[in-house]
Scaffold this motif. Structure first.
Motif, PDB file in Angstrom:
ATOM      1  N   MET A  33       6.088  -0.592   1.412  1.00 29.90           N
ATOM      2  CA  MET A  33       5.715  -0.692   2.816  1.00 29.90           C
ATOM      3  C   MET A  33       4.254  -1.101   2.903  1.00 29.90           C
ATOM      4  N   ALA A  34       3.945  -1.994   3.858  1.00 29.77           N
ATOM      5  CA  ALA A  34       2.575  -2.456   4.060  1.00 29.77           C
ATOM      6  C   ALA A  34       2.240  -2.375   5.541  1.00 29.77           C
ATOM      7  N   ILE A  35       0.981  -2.043   5.834  1.00 30.14           N
ATOM      8  CA  ILE A  35       0.528  -1.938   7.227  1.00 30.14           C
ATOM      9  C   ILE A  35      -0.390  -3.122   7.529  1.00 30.14           C
ATOM     10  N   LEU A  36      -0.039  -3.861   8.570  1.00 32.07           N
ATOM     11  CA  LEU A  36      -0.837  -5.031   8.963  1.00 32.07           C
ATOM     12  C   LEU A  36      -1.763  -4.613  10.101  1.00 32.07           C
ATOM     13  N   GLU A  49       8.104  -6.192   0.920  1.00 28.59           N
ATOM     14  CA  GLU A  49       7.659  -5.023   1.684  1.00 28.59           C
ATOM     15  C   GLU A  49       8.290  -5.026   3.071  1.00 28.59           C
ATOM     16  N   PHE A  50       8.353  -3.845   3.634  1.00 27.60           N
ATOM     17  CA  PHE A  50       8.625  -3.710   5.053  1.00 27.60           C
ATOM     18  C   PHE A  50       7.250  -3.602   5.708  1.00 27.60           C
ATOM     19  N   VAL A  51       6.840  -4.684   6.397  1.00 21.38           N
ATOM     20  CA  VAL A  51       5.502  -4.760   6.990  1.00 21.38           C
ATOM     21  C   VAL A  51       5.546  -4.188   8.395  1.00 21.38           C
ATOM     22  N   GLY A  79      11.094  -7.470   5.749  1.00 21.67           N
ATOM     23  CA  GLY A  79      11.275  -7.310   7.181  1.00 21.67           C
ATOM     24  C   GLY A  79       9.962  -6.907   7.817  1.00 21.67           C
ATOM     25  N   MET A  80       9.960  -6.894   9.161  1.00 17.14           N
ATOM     26  CA  MET A  80       8.721  -6.552   9.863  1.00 17.14           C
ATOM     27  C   MET A  80       9.056  -5.682  11.067  1.00 17.14           C
TER      28      MET A  80
END
Length: 540
Positions: A33-36, A49-51, A79-80
Motif C-alpha cells: 500500500m502507498a499513500i499519495l 500497490e494499492f495507492v 488499484g487506487m
C-alpha cells in the motif's frame, strides 16, 4: 501472491468502498500500500500497490492527476482509492476512461477509515488468506507411499510456499544431510552454488536482515553474468538453541513482495513446529522401547511370554543380561524431558562401546539399559558401567546448565524379565542412598546392605532420634556426637576410637561419660547400640 482487489472489496471492513472504474482489474494482486500525499509521491511506488489519497494533492495541483495517469508508473499499480467526499467531489470522465482502459480499479474510500485501519485490515486479510491456503493437515495417507508422513508434510508446505510466492524453496536437514525441494525449479536456479553456500556463503555477498528475531537474512550476490543481484532468503530451523535445519527461498534475480513475506513467515512457522515434533520423536530414540519400559514399570506388562515377544520386536536379546541405571535430576526448576536430544548425544559419545537403550520415566528421570559383557568379569562390567555413568554425567553437565544428577545402579545383572525389579531397586538406592551417603552421586544397590529393605522417611528421622535430641540440637555437642559415632563403630573399644579420632584414650573415656550423663541411654544393651548406630548413620 498477495490479495486481489476483489477479495479486498468482498471483506466486511471494505463493504462501503465503492468501485468507480476498472471493473476488469478486480483480480489485480495487491502487494503493498502507498499513500499519495505529495506531487511527486507517485515516483516512489514500485508497482502492485494499492495507492490511496485524500485527494488534497490533486486539488492543489489540478494537472497532477492527468500527468500521473500518463506515466508508466501508473500502469504498474494494482488499484487506487480516493476519499472523494473530502477534496475532490468527482473524477473527470476522461480520467475514469483511462482507469478502465488499463484495467486499474478506482475506488471511492469512505470518510471514516484511517490510513492505519486500512493498512491493518489489508494485513489481516492477507494473513488469514495465507493461513487458509496452508492446509497441511489435509494429506491423504495413501498418497506419496514412498515417503514418510513427515516428509510428505514438509513437501506439502514447500510446494504451497512456491505456489503462493512463485519462488522455489528448500528445507535442508543437517543431521540426515537431506534436502527437500518445493520443485525442481530450486535446483535449476542453484546455478553453481553448493548447498552450504545458502547459509555459509563461500562467495562475497551482502546481507540484509529481514527479521532479527528469526535470524531471517537475505543474501545478495553480485556478478556480471546477472543483470540484477542474485538473491536468496535463509532462515535457520532451531530446536533447543541448536540449528537443526535451514529453510531457504531462492529469489534469483527478483525479490519477494511485502505481502509474500507473510506467506514466508507462516511457512517457516509451520516448518519450525513440524520440525520440533519430528526431532522430539527422534530424540527419544526408540519410542517403542520407551513404551515397553513404561508398561513393565507400571505393571501393565508382566507376562514373560509377551515381554519376550515385544523385546524381540525391539531388538533386545532375551538371553542377554543387562545392568539398569536410573538417573534422576534433583533441581526441579530444570526438566530433563526438555533435553532429550542432548541426552541422546551424550549417551552416544560417552557409552559408545556398548548399545545403550534409554527411556524417559518422567520429566526428571530416565533409565538406561546396558548389556553385560560376557567376556569380562562382573567386577570389570561394573567398573565400565560406573565409569560410563561418570563420563555421561560430565558430558551432559557441559551441555545443560543448572542441573544436578544422581545415579542409582542395580549392580545385579539380569535378564529383561527383571527390569521392573531392578528399576525398583534403583529407586530405593537413590532414596536411601541419599540419606546414608548425601555426597555420593553414584550409588549401587548392593552398597546399601540391609538398609535397602528399609522404608526410611527422612522427615521422621529426627522423631526417631528423640532420645539423643539433646546432643543433636546443641552445636556445642557436635564433638560428642562424632565421638559417639566412632565409639560405636569401633565396637565400644576406647583404644580404637581414640586412634580413629586422633585423641588420647582418656579423652574418649571422658566424652563417653559425659554422653551417658546427657542422654541416660544404656549403651550396654545390644539393641540400644544397634538403634543408636543406625540413627547416627542416618543423621550423618
Amino acid at each position: 501472491m498477495g490479495l486481489t482487489i476483489r477479495e479486498m472489496l468482498n471483506a466486511e471492513f471494505f463493504k462501503d468502498f465503492k468501485l468507480i472504474a476498472g471493473n476488469k482489474g478486480l483480480d489485480n494482486q495487491i502487494q503493498g500500500m502507498a499513500i499519495l500525499d505529495a506531487p511527486d509521491g507517485y515516483k516512489w511506488t514500485k508497482g502492485r500497490e494499492f495507492v490511496i489519497s485524500s485527494g488534497y494533492v490533486f486539488q492543489q495541483h489540478p494537472k497532477l492527476f492527468e500527468d500521473y495517469i500518463k506515466t508508466d508508473i501508473f500502469t504498474e499499480i494494482s488499484g487506487m482509492g480516493i476519499k472523494l467526499d473530502r477534496y475532490l467531489k468527482t473524477v473527470p470522465e476522461h480520467i475514469i476512461s483511462i482507469f478502465n482502459e488499463h484495467n486499474i480499479p478506482l475506488i471511492n474510500i469512505p470518510m471514516e477509515p484511517s490510513w492505519m485501519d486500512i493498512m491493518n485490515q489489508l494485513n489481516v486479510l492477507v494473513m488469514n488468506k495465507n493461513i487458509r491456503q496452508f492446509r497441511i493437515g489435509n494429506i491423504n495417507p495413501k498418497s506419496f507411499s514412498n515417503l514418510s508422513y513427515q516428509s510428505r508434510k514438509i513437501n506439502k508446505i514447500l510446494s504451497q510456499m512456491e505456489e503462493e510466492m512463485n519462488f522455489p524453496s528448500m528445507l535442508y536437514d543437517l543431521s540426515s544431510e537431506k534436502a527437500y525441494y518445493s520443485s525442481s525449479t530450486f535446483i535449476e536456479l542453484m546455478d553453481d552454488f553448493q548447498i552450504g553456500d545458502f547459509w555459509h556463503p563461500t562467495i562475497e555477498v551482502t546481507e540484509e536482515i529481514l527479521c532479527d528475531n528469526l535470524k531471517m537474512i537475505r543474501y545478495r550476490f553480485h556478478d556480471d553474468k546477472y543483470e540484477r543481484p542474485y538473491s536468496w532468503i535463509t532462515v535457520p530451523i532451531t530446536v533447543g538453541d541448536k540449528v537443526k535445519a535451514y529453510f531457504v527461498v531462492v529469489e534469483a534475480t527478483g525479490l519477494i513482495d511485502y505481502f509474500d513475506q507473510f506467506a514466508l513467515r507462516i511457512g517457516f512457522l509451520l516448518l519450525q513446529s513440524l520440525y520440533e515434533q519430528i526431532l522430539v520423536a527422534q530424540s527419544i530414540g526408540d519410542i517403542g522401547f520407551e513404551k515397553f519400559i513404561t508398561e513393565i514399570i507400571s505393571g501393565s506388562l508382566w507376562e514373560d511370554e509377551i515381554i519376550s515377544k515385544k523385546a524381540s520386536d525391539l531388538g533386545l536379546d532375551i538371553n542377554l543380561n543387562y545392568y539398569l541405571i536410573l538417573m534422576e535430576q534433583e533441581k526441579k526448576e530444570s526438566h530433563l524431558a526438555s533435553y532429550k536430544d542432548e541426552l541422546k548425544e551424550a549417551i552416544n559419545s560417552s557409552i559408545s562401546h556398548m548399545e545403550v537403550r534409554m527411556a524417559m520415566v518422567d520429566d526428571n528421570s530416565c533409565i538406561f539399559l546396558l548389556p553385560a559383557n560376557n567376556r569380562i568379569s562382573k567386577e570389570e562390567n561394573l567398573e565400565q558401567v560406573e565409569e560410563s555413568a561418570k563420563v555421561f554425567k560430565r558430558r551432559i553437565e557441559s551441555k545443560i546448565e543448572n542441573i544436578k544428577m544422581v545415579f542409582g545402579i542395580s549392580d545385579n545383572e539380569s535378564t529383561i524379565y527383571e527390569i521392573k525389579r531392578n528399576y525398583l531397586r534403583c529407586q530405593q538406592t537413590i532414596k536411601i542412598g541419599q540419606i546414608l551417603y548425601p555426597d555420593e552421586e553414584y550409588l549401587k544397590y548392593s552398597e546399601l546392605g540391609v538398609f535397602a529393605w528399609m522404608d526410611i522417611k527422612e522427615d521422621e528421622i529426627k522423631l526417631m532420634a528423640k532420645d539423643i535430641n539433646i546432643l543433636l540440637d546443641n552445636p556445642e555437642y557436635k564433638e560428642l556426637v562424632e565421638t559417639l559415632r566412632v565409639y560405636l563403630e569401633c565396637k565400644m573399644n576406647y583404644s580404637l576410637a581414640a586412634k580413629q579420632l586422633y585423641v588420647h584414650i582418656n579423652t574418649v573415656r571422658k566424652r563417653i561419660e559425659e554422653i551417658n550423663e546427657l542422654i541416660n541411654f544404656d549403651l550396654d544393651n545390644p539393641m540400644n547400640r544397634l538403634k543408636l548406630e543406625i540413627l547416627l548413620k542416618l543423621i550423618k
